[in-house]
Each structure stands twice: as structure tokens, then as C-alpha cells.
Design an enzyme around this catalytic site. Structure first.
Site, short mmCIF file in Angstrom:
data_model
loop_
_atom_site.label_atom_id
_atom_site.label_comp_id
_atom_site.label_asym_id
_atom_site.label_seq_id
_atom_site.Cartn_x
_atom_site.Cartn_y
_atom_site.Cartn_z
N CYS A 180 145.55 -14.77 9.59
CA CYS A 180 146.20 -15.80 9.90
C CYS A 180 145.75 -17.23 9.22
O CYS A 180 145.82 -17.24 8.02
CB CYS A 180 146.47 -15.78 11.16
SG CYS A 180 147.79 -16.80 11.89
N HIS A 233 148.22 -10.38 13.39
CA HIS A 233 147.05 -10.25 14.30
C HIS A 233 147.12 -8.73 14.82
O HIS A 233 148.21 -8.11 14.92
CB HIS A 233 147.34 -11.13 15.43
CG HIS A 233 147.14 -12.60 15.03
ND1 HIS A 233 145.78 -12.86 14.82
CD2 HIS A 233 147.76 -13.71 15.06
CE1 HIS A 233 145.63 -14.11 14.43
NE2 HIS A 233 146.94 -14.74 14.62
#
Length: 489
Positions: free
Chosen positions: A332, A428
Site C-alpha cells: 500500500c 493488505h
């Protein structure tokens, strides 16, 4: 049936774990249970099935209840993104930014929305187990409070105070809380729990009685140090410096602890791997030169953390690691840092502008106000993968033509360098997928265990629930929960 709230004498006294354990213990008794935290402050968040985000601890507590996470379980989430500002999430969606100047007024205005979420949960189950935040003894924060006594009194929920004996001074912490809070707040507290006890509980009998005598509250039990807690996701960055101790694994995976690190529980599945030594690198410490893999974690403020990374000299360590042929994984915000540049034309994270990235992936990122929140599944590196996305911004460039993952609903995600040694992804939770974790470990010579992280967490919750059944008077806690005020029609 009712509701019960656990508040603490301070932060990190174990409230989140006790709520999760109670939720699992009560669910194992056949009750329909829901967790609730009126206000949370954390950069560790989870995506819910209803398309929002809540604190990671409440997602874990939902797992303990054996129900899907829902935004009503944590209606107000504050995500620190600078020293004096936090992103405000209400019912799972971004509502703006709070600064030190408008924090109290804005927070107090959210009480009605907090109560609405609580009532919806309460009407859908037998019991709601509520977690406070910080401590009610922080009387300087009492005005406009919605996290502790402000909520408890508005909702009519009885409170049990949790004290951490491991840090010392638990008698003073509990009795002192009674001394400093207002009488009407103290009346909401009906008892206490001693947490994190090591050794023979008989040695604390005199102290236990002293608390009961001096505070006027009954004790509901002494909880021992729960070894299974280390197998649960950690919510707060304060525990990172002690979350992964060297075990002598042959392959080091190093992750720098950035000031605004987020969703660092992405790395928890690596703790299952006997051939891996997970090293969380604190500020002031170089990234180990013998690391097999360097992970750049998620960040709530990519540009600020990228600057911090450079100030620590970690950028030099990472570039040297790359020259030696080491692997790098960016998650991310970490993925955004690996690119050529990060542009913030609208000033989402601070003053508008563009900064240079590490240049290890031929991609560029442009931050935007729209926040991507969704669960995801597909394949990555040829293995099944499941996870979630939670980011603001888009990343594209030549290296994205070789994506990390192909997701079922949205297609390509992430980027891989031409030699396959640098990987970036917005996904994630990917390391929880055992097959993918094994493929990734193979890339630097480690053999994966194949252990199922979700099953390991579930087993840990059952172990904690069993310990609470042994050491807490759960029947008395259920009776206390029945005294909660009826929900409004």
C-alpha cells in the site's frame, strides 16, 4: 439480554483482548454477541462487508463472536496522519480531518451517531460487549467524551475497570481512578478485573481485598498472562518494538517502523514461519544488511513517512539491499514509496506538491480524496490470494504491466520489477494466504510451513476464552450486563 463495558486504567492494559476473549467465551455458551467500541484511534483498520472500515481490534472481536465485521461495531475511527491531525471516519466512511483545535467539539457532536450504532447492534443480539478507549481517569478529556464515561452514562451501560498488574502500581491505578473521576461517573463502575498476572494469584489476595475496600467495587477475577495473545493481531503501534523478537530463523525479513505505520498486522503470518526471523526495525537502527526481504509497510501519510525514511538513512539501506540482489515488498503506502514519485496536488496529506520516491519501481502515484475500500480475492504469483484494499490514490506506470495480482472483480493490482525482486501491491492481508506466503518465501530460499493464519487466530481465541472461563466470574458479569438500561424503542 443487555450490555457490559470494559474500561481501563490506561492504554494497553489489555481491554481489546479481554473483550475478544469474553466475546468468544459467551459465543461458545451459545449467546449471540456483538463487540462495540464507540471511538477508536488507530491506523490499523479492517474493511467490513458493508463497505466501510473499522478498527482492527473490532474486526478481531467480530471474529471472536463468529459474525462478519460491521461498521456499527466502531462508528467513530480516528486515524492519525500528522502530529496534530487525524482523519475522521464515521460509520466506515471518511468525513474529513480533525485537528487539535476542533477535536473536542467535533467529537462530542458525534454522540448521537454512536448511540444509533449501539442501539442497532443491541437490537440484533443477546449481548453487546463494549470496549472503552484509553482511561476514564484522563479527566482532562472528559468534556465531550464519547469513548468512555460519556458513552456509558448516555447509554446506561455498566462498567468494569481493567487494571494491568504487569506494569506495576495496579492498586493505585484502580483506586486512583475512583479518586479522580466525578461521582456520577464512578457510579457507573461496578467492579474491576486484574489483568496480565504472572505467578501465584494467592500472592495478590491482600492487594485484591485492598482494592475492594478502598474503591468500593467488587472484583470479578484475576486474569493470568495469556500466552495465546501473541498469536492475535496487534492493534496499536506502541507494541511494535516488542512484537517480534529474534528466534534464530535462517532468513531475516526486516520492516522499518515508520511513524504513521498502518495495518502492520499484515506481517503477523510471518511469525508462523520457523525459517523466518521477523525484525521490526525501530528508528535510529539500520536495516539489517543480511536481510533476505525488506518490507515497506502501509502508511497513513506516505509523503511524511517517505521523508522520515530518508532522514533515518533507511533509503540508503534499501538501495544497498537492492544492489545486493535482495527482495523488497511494498504494501500500500510502501508500494507508493517504491515508485518514481508521489504527487499530492490537492494537499490531502499536507501542502500540495510532488516528491521523489525510491525509484525502485517504474510507476508513479497520484493521491486523490476518494478512498478505495473493498475486499479482494484472486491469484498472485500463481497462488490463490485473499485480502482487502484500503488506500487513497492511484499508481500506474510501465512496471504495472507486470502486475503482482489478478483480482477477480477489479483485475490487475500492483507491479513487479523486470527481474522480479521488487514487488508492490495495494493488497493488505495477502500473507495470511498460506499458498501465496509459501511462494513468496521460496523466492528467497525459505520453505513455508503452510500453516493457516486464520485458523491459528481462531484457536488462540478459544484458548483465551477458556482461560477467562477459569479465572473470571463470567456468570456474575452476565448478571451485571442485565442491569444495562433498555434500548430506546
Amino acid at each position: 439480554m443487555g450490555a457490559l463495558m470494559l474500561q481501563g486504567t490506561g492504554s494497553d492494559v489489555g481491554k481489546s483482548v479481554l473483550v475478544a476473549g469474553l466475546c468468544r467465551a459467551l459465543a461458545n455458551r451459545g449467546l449471540s454477541v456483538r463487540p462495540f467500541k464507540p471511538q477508536n484511534m488507530s491506523n490499523n483498520a479492517a474493511v467490513t462487508e458493508d463497505g466501510g472500515e473499522i478498527g482492527r481490534a473490532q474486526a478481531l472481536q467480530a471474529i471472536a463472536c463468529r459474525v462478519p465485521p460491521h461498521t456499527d461495531m466502531n462508528p467513530v475511527l480516528l486515524k492519525p496522519q500528522a502530529d496534530r491531525t487525524s482523519q475522521l471516519i464515521v460509520h466506515g466512511k471518511v468525513r474529513g480531518t480533525l485537528g487539535s483545535g476542533n477535536f473536542r467539539a467535533a467529537r462530542g457532536a458525534l454522540l448521537d451517531e454512536v448511540l444509533a450504532s449501539y442501539r442497532r447492534l443491541r437490537s440484533a443480539c443477546d449481548l453487546v460487549v463494549v470496549e472503552g478507549a484509553g482511561s476514564p481517569a484522563e479527566i482532562n478529556l472528559r468534556a465531550g467524551d464519547i469513548a468512555n464515561m460519556g458513552f456509558a452514562r448516555a447509554a446506561g451501560v455498566p462498567v468494569v475497570l481493567v487494571g494491568d498488574i504487569d506494569r506495576g502500581g495496579v492498586i493505585a491505578a484502580i483506586v486512583g481512578t475512583r479518586a479522580v473521576i466525578a461521582p456520577d461517573d464512578a457510579a457507573m463502575i461496578r467492579g474491576f478485573i486484574i489483568n496480565k498476572f504472572r505467578g501465584d494469584p494467592a500472592l495478590f489476595e491482600d492487594g485484591y481485598r485492598a482494592i475492594q475496600d478502598r474503591a468500593g467495587w467488587r472484583g470479578y477475577g484475576v486474569v493470568p498472562w495469556l500466552a495465546a495473545t501473541v498469536r492475535l493481531p496487534s492493534e496499536d503501534a506502541v507494541v511494535l518494538d516488542r512484537s517480534a523478537r529474534p528466534r534464530g530463523g535462517r532468513h531475516i525479513v526486516a520492516c522499518p517502523i515508520l511513524p504513521r505505520i498502518s495495518n502492520f498486522d499484515d506481517l503477523d503470518p510471518l511469525k508462523l514461519e520457523p525459517e523466518v526471523e521477523l525484525v521490526m526495525v525501530p528508528p535510529g537502527t539500520p536495516i539489517p544488511g543480511d536481510a533476505a526481504l525488506v518490507v515497506l509497510p502501509g502508511s497513513k501519510a506516505t509523503i511524511a513517512d517517505l521523508a522520515f525514511l530518508g532522514a533515518q538513512g533507511w533509503d540508503i539501506d534499501i538501495l544497498a539491499h537492492r544492489r545486493r540482489g535482495g527482495m523488497i515488498l511494498g504494501l500500500c503506502g510502501g508500494y507508493q514509496m517504491l515508485g518514481r514519485s508521489v504527487a499530492d496536488p490537492l494537499g490531502i496529506e499536507g501542502p500540495p506538491g510532488t516528491v521523489e520516491g525510491l525509484g525502485l519501481l517504474d510507476v508513479a502515484t497520484r493521491l486523490s480524496p476518494a478512498k478505495m475500500l473493498r475486499t479482494a480475492s484472486g491469484t498472485a504469483l500463481g497462488a490463490p490470494v485473499h485480502g482487502y484494499e484500503m488506500h487513497m490514490g492511484e499508481t500506474d506506470g510501465p512496471d504495472a504491466a507486470q502486475p503482482f495480482a489478478l483480482l477477480d472483480e477489479t483485475g490487475a493490482d500492483g507491479a513487479i520489477s523486470a527481474d522480479g525482486r521488487v514487488i508492490g501491491t495495494y493488497l493488505h492481508g495477502l500473507l495470511a494466504s498460506p499458498d501465496l506466503r509459501g511462494v513468496l518465501l521460496q523466492r528467497f530460499g525459505a520453505i513455508g510451513s503452510g500453516r493457516d493464519h486464520a485458523a491459528d487466530v481462531d484457536a488462540a481465541l478459544d484458548e483465551i476464552a477458556l482461560e477467562l472461563e477459569r479465572h473470571l466470574d463470567i456468570d456474575a458479569l452476565l448478571t451485571l450486563a442485565m442491569t444495562a438500561e433498555p434500548i430506546a424503542p
